[in-house]
Design a protein around this motif. Structure first.
Motif, PDB file in Angstrom:
ATOM      1  N   SER A 114       0.840  -1.195   0.000  1.00  0.00           N
ATOM      2  CA  SER A 114       0.000   0.000   0.000  1.00  0.00           C
ATOM      3  C   SER A 114       0.880   1.251   0.000  1.00  0.00           C
ATOM      4  CB  SER A 114      -0.890  -0.002   1.243  1.00  0.00           C
ATOM      5  OG  SER A 114      -1.486   1.256   1.446  1.00  0.00           O
ATOM      6  N   THR A 115       0.350   2.312  -0.535  1.00  0.00           N
ATOM      7  CA  THR A 115       1.089   3.579  -0.528  1.00  0.00           C
ATOM      8  C   THR A 115       0.732   4.446   0.685  1.00  0.00           C
ATOM      9  OG1 THR A 115      -0.610   4.596  -1.924  1.00  0.00           O
ATOM     10  CG2 THR A 115       1.287   3.606  -3.043  1.00  0.00           C
ATOM     11  N   LYS A 116      -0.160   3.940   1.530  1.00  0.00           N
ATOM     12  CA  LYS A 116      -0.539   4.712   2.708  1.00  0.00           C
ATOM     13  C   LYS A 116       0.594   4.723   3.732  1.00  0.00           C
ATOM     14  CE  LYS A 116      -5.508   3.937   2.179  1.00  0.00           C
ATOM     15  NZ  LYS A 116      -6.741   3.382   2.777  1.00  0.00           N
ATOM     16  N   ARG A 117       0.630   5.780   4.526  1.00  0.00           N
ATOM     17  CA  ARG A 117       1.710   5.910   5.503  1.00  0.00           C
ATOM     18  C   ARG A 117       1.682   4.768   6.509  1.00  0.00           C
ATOM     19  NH1 ARG A 117       2.408   8.342  10.422  1.00  0.00           N
ATOM     20  NH2 ARG A 117       0.249   9.073  10.455  1.00  0.00           N
ATOM     21  N   ILE A 118       0.495   4.424   6.988  1.00  0.00           N
ATOM     22  CA  ILE A 118       0.337   3.275   7.883  1.00  0.00           C
ATOM     23  C   ILE A 118      -0.184   2.119   7.048  1.00  0.00           C
ATOM     24  CG2 ILE A 118      -0.828   2.374   9.916  1.00  0.00           C
ATOM     25  CD1 ILE A 118      -0.991   5.235  10.969  1.00  0.00           C
ATOM     26  N   ARG A 119       0.592   1.077   6.937  1.00  0.00           N
ATOM     27  CA  ARG A 119       0.247  -0.034   6.043  1.00  0.00           C
ATOM     28  C   ARG A 119       0.876  -1.313   6.549  1.00  0.00           C
ATOM     29  NH1 ARG A 119       4.200   3.087   3.604  1.00  0.00           N
ATOM     30  NH2 ARG A 119       6.139   2.010   3.041  1.00  0.00           N
TER      31      ARG A 119
END
Length: 272
Positions: A114-119
């Motif tokens: 994922s490109t999300k900061r929290i992943r």
């Protein structure tokens, strides 16, 4: 010589989708009619060829064999676009888990994060015990019954988190349910703060050696659980089709469809 001729014959027919007659095959193979005819009969009897009038074409077993050979070496290549789609549509990490029967484990690879900061993040090549993870339960659900029973009786069900299922009877019930539904979900059972959603990837003959996973931080996974289950099942089925798998129709569905469809012949006879 016979093996060489079989391979040459299959290659000729692969290059001619509309098929070839016996005489043309004999000329192309520079082989006597009796020898070629013997090969054709044997391959047709086993489903590798099919005959229509005097023309021979590749049969379903040839396509299944070809797809199996391709899938054995190219699952990663085939799966990558679907992993990218899974990440784009879910916003979460997507990965493939492959079974290692000898070790009673699975291995993660390939992975698109994922490109999300929290992943969820895990290195390619990481292994996990089969019993604990959503992918492992999918892989267990679609193995040979005897092998699965032996695994469940002998494996060390050591808890990985406080939520891990270590009761053998409960685990067997979970795996049976996974086989019925075609999807597995774990919430904090392998890593405390991760939810996993998995579905089987079928090879052309129906064998399952890999599973698709969408993994998310636990709170996001809980909120989107229904959507992630649907998505992982959809994309795993798409990978299976891309590998050449064609599921057998459910006899109950066929019976229901036949019951609903009108008898056109009878309608025509009764029409004025």
């Amino acid at each position: 010589m016979s093996l060489t001729r079989v391979l040459r014959l299959l290659q000729l027919l692969a290059d001619q989708p509309l098929g070839m007659a016996l005489a043309s095959l004999c000329v192309s193979m520079n082989a006597p009619k009796t020898s070629v005819l013997s090969l054709l009969r044997g391959l047709t009897a086993h489903g590798y060829l099919q005959r229509s009038d005097a023309v021979y074409r590749l049969g379903p077993e040839s396509f299944s064999l070809g797809a199996s050979l391709v899938s054995a070496s190219s699952l990663d290549v085939v799966a990558m676009p679907f992993l990218s789609e899974a990440v784009a549509r879910s916003g979460e990490t997507a990965l493939i888990a492959k079974i290692n029967r000898a070790a009673g484990q699975l291995i993660y690879s390939p992975i698109i994060e994922s490109t999300k900061r929290i992943r969820y993040a895990v290195p390619a090549g990481t292994t996990r015990p089969l019993f604990a993870s959503s992918a492992g339960r999918v892989l267990l659900a679609f193995q040979d019954d005897a092998w699965r029973d032996e695994y469940l009786q002998s494996t060390d069900l050591r808890a990985m988190t406080p939520r891990s299922v270590t009761d053998r009877k409960q685990l067997a019930r979970i795996i049976e349910q996974v086989r019925k539904t075609g999807v597995a979900v774990t919430i904090g059972e392998v890593t405390p703060d991760v939810a996993g959603f998995s579905a089987p990837i079928f090879e052309p003959g129906g064998r399952v050696n890999a599973a698709l996973i969408i993994a998310a931080p636990i709170e996001r996974g809980r909120v989107a659980a229904a959507d992630l289950q649907r998505l992982v099942m959809e994309l795993a089925a798409n990978i299976s089709r891309a590998l050449g798998y064609r599921p057998e129709p459910d006899p109950r569905e066929l019976a229901a469809r036949d019951h609903k469809e009108p008898n056109n012949n009878l309608t025509r006879r009764l029409s004025p």
